[in-house]
Design a protein around this motif. Sequence first.
Motif, PDB file in Angstrom:
ATOM      1  N   GLU A 142      30.981  30.515  91.543  1.00 28.24           N
ATOM      2  CA  GLU A 142      29.936  31.497  91.301  1.00 28.24           C
ATOM      3  C   GLU A 142      30.545  32.903  91.211  1.00 28.24           C
ATOM      4  N   TYR A 143      31.509  33.157  92.090  1.00 28.16           N
ATOM      5  CA  TYR A 143      32.162  34.474  92.138  1.00 28.16           C
ATOM      6  C   TYR A 143      32.901  34.761  90.824  1.00 28.16           C
ATOM      7  N   PHE A 144      33.682  33.788  90.363  1.00 26.13           N
ATOM      8  CA  PHE A 144      34.423  34.014  89.117  1.00 26.13           C
ATOM      9  C   PHE A 144      33.463  34.189  87.944  1.00 26.13           C
ATOM     10  N   GLU A 145      32.400  33.365  87.919  1.00 30.26           N
ATOM     11  CA  GLU A 145      31.463  33.485  86.798  1.00 30.26           C
ATOM     12  C   GLU A 145      30.764  34.825  86.822  1.00 30.26           C
ATOM     13  N   SER A 146      30.288  35.216  88.007  1.00 27.84           N
ATOM     14  CA  SER A 146      29.516  36.466  88.061  1.00 27.84           C
ATOM     15  C   SER A 146      30.423  37.694  87.960  1.00 27.84           C
ATOM     16  N   HIS A 147      31.727  37.534  88.107  1.00 30.01           N
ATOM     17  CA  HIS A 147      32.645  38.675  87.951  1.00 30.01           C
ATOM     18  C   HIS A 147      33.477  38.544  86.670  1.00 30.01           C
ATOM     19  N   HIS A 148      32.878  37.888  85.659  1.00 22.58           N
ATOM     20  CA  HIS A 148      33.513  37.789  84.329  1.00 22.58           C
ATOM     21  C   HIS A 148      34.945  37.316  84.426  1.00 22.58           C
ATOM     22  N   TRP A 149      35.160  36.331  85.263  1.00 19.61           N
ATOM     23  CA  TRP A 149      36.484  35.709  85.404  1.00 19.61           C
ATOM     24  C   TRP A 149      37.550  36.733  85.762  1.00 19.61           C
ATOM     25  N   LEU A 150      37.103  37.795  86.400  1.00 17.17           N
ATOM     26  CA  LEU A 150      38.011  38.828  86.918  1.00 17.17           C
ATOM     27  C   LEU A 150      38.983  39.320  85.847  1.00 17.17           C
ATOM     28  N   GLY A 151      38.480  39.434  84.634  1.00 20.47           N
ATOM     29  CA  GLY A 151      39.303  39.989  83.553  1.00 20.47           C
ATOM     30  C   GLY A 151      40.176  38.948  82.868  1.00 20.47           C
ATOM     31  N   LEU A 152      40.150  37.727  83.377  1.00 22.47           N
ATOM     32  CA  LEU A 152      40.903  36.660  82.704  1.00 22.47           C
ATOM     33  C   LEU A 152      39.953  35.991  81.723  1.00 22.47           C
ATOM     34  N   SER A 153      40.477  35.073  80.902  1.00 22.71           N
ATOM     35  CA  SER A 153      39.530  34.384  80.029  1.00 22.71           C
ATOM     36  C   SER A 153      39.093  33.098  80.737  1.00 22.71           C
ATOM     37  N   LYS A 154      37.852  32.711  80.477  1.00 22.83           N
ATOM     38  CA  LYS A 154      37.272  31.555  81.143  1.00 22.83           C
ATOM     39  C   LYS A 154      38.136  30.300  80.929  1.00 22.83           C
ATOM     40  N   ASP A 155      38.661  30.172  79.682  1.00 28.71           N
ATOM     41  CA  ASP A 155      39.441  28.966  79.346  1.00 28.71           C
ATOM     42  C   ASP A 155      40.744  28.872  80.122  1.00 28.71           C
ATOM     43  N   GLN A 156      41.188  30.037  80.566  1.00 29.47           N
ATOM     44  CA  GLN A 156      42.500  30.078  81.195  1.00 29.47           C
ATOM     45  C   GLN A 156      42.445  29.669  82.665  1.00 29.47           C
ATOM     46  N   VAL A 157      41.220  29.739  83.253  1.00 30.39           N
ATOM     47  CA  VAL A 157      41.083  29.494  84.693  1.00 30.39           C
ATOM     48  C   VAL A 157      40.521  28.096  84.914  1.00 30.39           C
ATOM     49  N   LYS A 158      41.199  27.342  85.744  1.00 33.01           N
ATOM     50  CA  LYS A 158      40.706  25.989  86.045  1.00 33.01           C
ATOM     51  C   LYS A 158      40.532  25.901  87.566  1.00 33.01           C
ATOM     52  N   ILE A 159      39.301  25.637  87.992  1.00 36.89           N
ATOM     53  CA  ILE A 159      39.049  25.510  89.432  1.00 36.89           C
ATOM     54  C   ILE A 159      38.911  24.022  89.749  1.00 36.89           C
ATOM     55  N   PHE A 160      39.667  23.553  90.707  1.00 36.31           N
ATOM     56  CA  PHE A 160      39.605  22.118  91.045  1.00 36.31           C
ATOM     57  C   PHE A 160      39.566  21.961  92.564  1.00 36.31           C
TER      58      PHE A 160
END
Length: 465
Positions: free
Chosen positions: A166-184
């Motif tokens: 939720e944090y990454f989504e609501s903070h626009h992936w903290l300036g990274l691109s969504k595709d680049q971040v994988k949460i597991f």
Amino acid sequence: MMPLEWESLRKRLGSYRQDHLFQHLQSLSEADQSRLLREIEAIDFDELQRTIQGQGESVDWRALSARAESPQAIRIDQAASVQRVAYEAGERAIRDGKVAMILVAGGQGTRLGFDKPKGMFRIGPVSHRSLFAMHADSLRGAMKKFGVSIPLMIMTSPATDAQTREYFESHHWLGLSKDQVKIFQQGTMPAVDRETGAVLLESPGRIAMSPDGHGGIVKALRLSGILDDCREQGIEYFYYAQVDNPLVVACDPLLIGHHILEGSQMTTQVVQKRFATEKVGNVVSIDGKTQIIEYSDLPEEVAQQTNEDGSLKLWAGNIAVHVMDRAFLDECSRDPESLPFHLAFKAVPYLDSEGQLVRPSTPNAIKLERFVFDLLPRASKAIVVEGDAKDVFAPVKNAEGAASDTPSTSKRAISDRAKRWLAEAGVECSQDCLVEIHPLWAWDADDVKSRLQGSGSIHSDTYFA
Ligand code: UTP
């Protein structure tokens, strides 16, 4: 599940003396019943029994420690030419897209006492950026410097997963691109009663579960499919760090370069211990294998041993920054059970046989965790690279007021590093102000020098961003 299947599961549990888990089943709603049964079915009771029973076979740390030597290390005072060659090798690997970053963020952060995932804790001394943001920005700095996108994998646990996403989504992936971040997510293990080995219930329909330790990453990387994805993407090296250390330099080319040039499968960044009995893991070599002896397992007389020049023989303190070959992790992940469990005695709330919630004040339970550094002795070659603690290590472990590793000590260390970089560029800062540098403004001391030529001074809190 049908009553007949319940009955066979109850019998199976009976053979492990765990059938008390069924005690409140009838009183639960259908949904809660199936959730509890799913939880029970996910537990490997054979493994659990083996692990708990194995606790008697303790390691003879005294005998092992007596054979401990200092590990094969690249010390901090290596010739500049050697460092340059390593930096260039690391830089090439990053630019070629062979490096991914892994951040472990599944811990419960009990010592800090923060009610959200620790990564959301605000640590920027002037900016008040969160730990997650500090790491994301450091990675963005590396991406800018080396002109490449670097994948970021974040390991969470049931305790931190939903809020982290939720944090990454609501903070626009903290300036990274969504595709680049994988949460597991990592796995969990049940807490058991330390006397009887009985799995504890935290409520009538829920087992007391906790994350299976940062070593759970080996299994989780495989189950999430990340290892396969990374192989397909041409990733060869993982840069591993813990979320609670904001001084981590994301994908430090020097560390990666030494790893590559030495043909190491797992490389660990270490710092020189400040004194013999400092509370850090000791990175040592035993019978030719690199491994870690926890400070609590190292006998004092061994810790105090010195070399002829008076320096500590076992000098290398673990700060949990590692470079690991993707292929090595892949190989280890085919047999993740081979990483041993460590047993921690903790106070864990539980339901007693009357169904009353008990909140013990002393350790009543065993929690089981795997540690990522147990991979070290499995590597065909594992080296250590020394860093300067002031530059690379300022973890946030304890709540304010503790003697070390608090938010205040960490903020001070972030500011002090920024001040040292500024001083190298000829800018002096007064003692009482806080200074912070955003990695996109300057990623390292050289970047600061090229930004600020000449002299000057800073007397109030300042954020270079
Ligand atoms: P620690 O061992 O310091 O634990 O974790 P913690 O959960 O942060 O804090 P305490 O002990 O409850 O106070 C070191 C790093 O390993 C991660 C943590 O998130 C932290 O980055 N970790 C720990 C996991 O990812 N999973 C785990 O199961 C345990």
